[in-house]
Enzyme design. Structure first.
Site, PDB file in Angstrom:
ATOM      1  N   SER A 132       0.868  -1.188   0.000  1.00 37.11           N
ATOM      2  CA  SER A 132       0.000   0.000   0.000  1.00 37.11           C
ATOM      3  C   SER A 132       0.897   1.228   0.000  1.00 37.11           C
ATOM      4  O   SER A 132       2.086   1.127   0.359  1.00 37.11           O
ATOM      5  CB  SER A 132      -0.847   0.005   1.276  1.00 37.11           C
ATOM      6  OG  SER A 132      -1.529   1.235   1.429  1.00 37.11           O
ATOM      7  N   TYR A 145      -2.047   0.087  10.881  1.00 36.57           N
ATOM      8  CA  TYR A 145      -2.052  -0.340   9.469  1.00 36.57           C
ATOM      9  C   TYR A 145      -0.763   0.069   8.765  1.00 36.57           C
ATOM     10  O   TYR A 145      -0.145  -0.744   8.070  1.00 36.57           O
ATOM     11  CB  TYR A 145      -3.271   0.247   8.753  1.00 36.57           C
ATOM     12  CG  TYR A 145      -3.412  -0.206   7.313  1.00 36.57           C
ATOM     13  CD1 TYR A 145      -3.545  -1.560   6.995  1.00 36.57           C
ATOM     14  CD2 TYR A 145      -3.411   0.715   6.265  1.00 36.57           C
ATOM     15  CE1 TYR A 145      -3.677  -1.976   5.678  1.00 36.57           C
ATOM     16  CE2 TYR A 145      -3.547   0.308   4.937  1.00 36.57           C
ATOM     17  CZ  TYR A 145      -3.678  -1.044   4.649  1.00 36.57           C
ATOM     18  OH  TYR A 145      -3.806  -1.460   3.339  1.00 36.57           O
TER      19      TYR A 145
HETATM   20  P1  NAP Z   1     -11.158  -6.614   0.669  1.00 38.12           P
HETATM   21  O1  NAP Z   1     -12.171  -6.519  -0.415  1.00 38.12           O
HETATM   22  O2  NAP Z   1     -11.598  -6.469   2.086  1.00 38.12           O
HETATM   23  O3  NAP Z   1     -10.345  -7.983   0.483  1.00 38.12           O
HETATM   24  C1  NAP Z   1      -9.488  -8.497   1.475  1.00 38.12           C
HETATM   25  C2  NAP Z   1      -9.222  -9.964   1.176  1.00 38.12           C
HETATM   26  O4  NAP Z   1      -8.310 -10.458   2.166  1.00 38.12           O
HETATM   27  C3  NAP Z   1     -10.481 -10.813   1.242  1.00 38.12           C
HETATM   28  O5  NAP Z   1     -10.515 -11.673   0.139  1.00 38.12           O
HETATM   29  C4  NAP Z   1     -10.303 -11.606   2.532  1.00 38.12           C
HETATM   30  O6  NAP Z   1     -10.879 -12.910   2.390  1.00 38.12           O
HETATM   31  C5  NAP Z   1      -8.786 -11.713   2.602  1.00 38.12           C
HETATM   32  N1  NAP Z   1      -8.358 -12.050   3.955  1.00 38.12           N
HETATM   33  C6  NAP Z   1      -8.484 -11.327   5.093  1.00 38.12           C
HETATM   34  N2  NAP Z   1      -8.032 -12.032   6.146  1.00 38.12           N
HETATM   35  C7  NAP Z   1      -7.605 -13.236   5.649  1.00 38.12           C
HETATM   36  C8  NAP Z   1      -7.049 -14.403   6.240  1.00 38.12           C
HETATM   37  N3  NAP Z   1      -6.830 -14.494   7.555  1.00 38.12           N
HETATM   38  N4  NAP Z   1      -6.732 -15.443   5.431  1.00 38.12           N
HETATM   39  C9  NAP Z   1      -6.947 -15.375   4.090  1.00 38.12           C
HETATM   40  N5  NAP Z   1      -7.482 -14.307   3.481  1.00 38.12           N
HETATM   41  C10 NAP Z   1      -7.808 -13.252   4.257  1.00 38.12           C
HETATM   42  O7  NAP Z   1     -10.038  -5.465   0.472  1.00 38.12           O
HETATM   43  P2  NAP Z   1      -9.014  -5.163  -0.743  1.00 38.12           P
HETATM   44  O8  NAP Z   1      -8.989  -3.697  -0.881  1.00 38.12           O
HETATM   45  O9  NAP Z   1      -9.296  -5.990  -1.931  1.00 38.12           O
HETATM   46  O10 NAP Z   1      -7.642  -5.612  -0.061  1.00 38.12           O
HETATM   47  C11 NAP Z   1      -6.684  -6.430  -0.703  1.00 38.12           C
HETATM   48  C12 NAP Z   1      -5.277  -5.965  -0.314  1.00 38.12           C
HETATM   49  O11 NAP Z   1      -5.060  -4.654  -0.834  1.00 38.12           O
HETATM   50  C13 NAP Z   1      -5.024  -5.872   1.194  1.00 38.12           C
HETATM   51  O12 NAP Z   1      -3.735  -6.367   1.473  1.00 38.12           O
HETATM   52  C14 NAP Z   1      -5.098  -4.369   1.460  1.00 38.12           C
HETATM   53  O13 NAP Z   1      -4.351  -4.004   2.603  1.00 38.12           O
HETATM   54  C15 NAP Z   1      -4.493  -3.834   0.175  1.00 38.12           C
HETATM   55  N6  NAP Z   1      -4.787  -2.431  -0.140  1.00 38.12           N
HETATM   56  C16 NAP Z   1      -6.065  -1.996  -0.269  1.00 38.12           C
HETATM   57  C17 NAP Z   1      -6.307  -0.650  -0.561  1.00 38.12           C
HETATM   58  C18 NAP Z   1      -7.699  -0.089  -0.711  1.00 38.12           C
HETATM   59  O14 NAP Z   1      -7.849   1.151  -0.689  1.00 38.12           O
HETATM   60  N7  NAP Z   1      -8.714  -0.911  -0.887  1.00 38.12           N
HETATM   61  C19 NAP Z   1      -5.227   0.231  -0.710  1.00 38.12           C
HETATM   62  C20 NAP Z   1      -3.935  -0.266  -0.577  1.00 38.12           C
HETATM   63  C21 NAP Z   1      -3.711  -1.589  -0.301  1.00 38.12           C
HETATM   64  P3  NAP Z   1     -11.702 -13.708   3.525  1.00 38.12           P
HETATM   65  O15 NAP Z   1     -12.307 -12.663   4.440  1.00 38.12           O
HETATM   66  O16 NAP Z   1     -12.689 -14.490   2.736  1.00 38.12           O
HETATM   67  O17 NAP Z   1     -10.678 -14.565   4.198  1.00 38.12           O
END
Ligand code: NAP
Length: 245
Positions: A132, A145
């Site tokens: 991120s 975070y």
């Molecule tokens: P999201 O829609 O909430 O997706 C998060 C994913 O992580 C879900 O598929 C969830 O699956 C999985 N997860 C959480 N805990 C887990 C565990 N213990 N074991 C396996 N899987 C797990 O959010 P997203 O934005 O797509 O996030 C994906 C990545 O991008 C993250 O690393 C986040 O920090 C990063 N990111 C996001 C943003 C943003 O603005 N959205 C910005 C920068 C970076 P389950 O709950 O089904 O396990």
């Protein structure tokens, strides 16, 4: 047996991970989708002729069972992660911090360790880690975070040096604001608070990030895209964005 190279995507049940699974399938990969909500992974797997395997990155047994189901990985996308809470350090919730470090940092460590032998054995492996801009910036109330994302970035960048001489590329993706379930998870299901994060701004979509990951993954094996920062046009940093009134 499939002729397609295998790509593993963690956190593939929603958001960036789900979009990445679809984009990689379009690019010719057989995608193995891992997450705790394996039913959601199974729906996407059926759509893209992939494979769904339950995965909890915070649990060593689950990671071992997952890795055993993926003997031939060529690409690993460490995407599982997220944020919990937005509190000043003085009010920090230790359980939230534990969740963030367990999922983003130790989760990436566990899955990477478990799949590294297969990635090396493939002769042309690739590890993509979704950190991120919080991995290179800090902001008030975000230390849990930003701390976890910094640590995850350090793990990934250290591996880049440690794997010199091995047939493995390493790409770090550093997204800014992407509209997914990220804020809903961060604010414990508070939909209004989550929607306010994206108010007055056109954020990135999960597909925007997935496109970039698929691009990095489909370069020739001598081309290593080390770090890719992707932000919406209206966002200059973690703390500066232009919002329409
Ligand atoms: P999201 O829609 O909430 O997706 C998060 C994913 O992580 C879900 O598929 C969830 O699956 C999985 N997860 C959480 N805990 C887990 C565990 N213990 N074991 C396996 N899987 C797990 O959010 P997203 O934005 O797509 O996030 C994906 C990545 O991008 C993250 O690393 C986040 O920090 C990063 N990111 C996001 C943003 C943003 O603005 N959205 C910005 C920068 C970076 P389950 O709950 O089904 O396990």
């Amino acid at each position: 047996m499939t002729e397609r190279p295998t790509a593993v995507v963690t956190g593939a049940s929603s958001g960036i991970g789900a979009a990445t699974a679809r984009a990689l399938a379009k690019s010719g990969f057989h995608v193995v989708l891992g997450a705790r909500r394996v039913d959601r992974c199974a729906e996407i797997a059926a759509e893209i002729d992939g494979t769904a395997v339950r995965l909890d990155v915070t649990d060593n047994e689950s990671v071992d069972a997952f890795a055993a189901a993926v003997p031939d990985a060529k690409l690993l996308v460490n995407n599982a992660g997220g944020a919990k809470g937005l509190e000043p350090v003085a009010q920090a919730d230790e359980d939230d911090w534990r969740w963030m470090f367990e999922t983003n940092v130790l989760g990436t460590l566990r899955v990477t360790k478990a799949l590294l032998p297969a990635l090396i054995a493939s002769g042309d492996g690739h590890i993509v880690t979704v950190t991120s801009i919080a991995g290179v910036e800090i902001y008030d109330n975000g230390a849990g975070y930003t701390g976890a994302k910094h640590a995850q970035g350090v793990l990934h960048r250290t591996l880049r040096g440690e794997l010199l001489g091995q047939p493995v590329r390493l790409t770090e993706i550093l997204p800014g604001m992407v509209e997914t379930d990220f804020s809903l998870v961060r604010f414990d299901g508070d939909a209004q608070r989550a929607a306010d994060v994206y108010k007055g701004i056109t954020p990135l979509t999960a597909d925007d990030i997935a496109d970039v990951i698929a691009f990095a993954a489909t370069r020739p094996s001598n081309v290593n895209l080390d770090q890719i920062v992707v932000k919406p046009r209206a966002q200059a940093s973690a703390t500066r964005a232009y919002r329409e009134a």
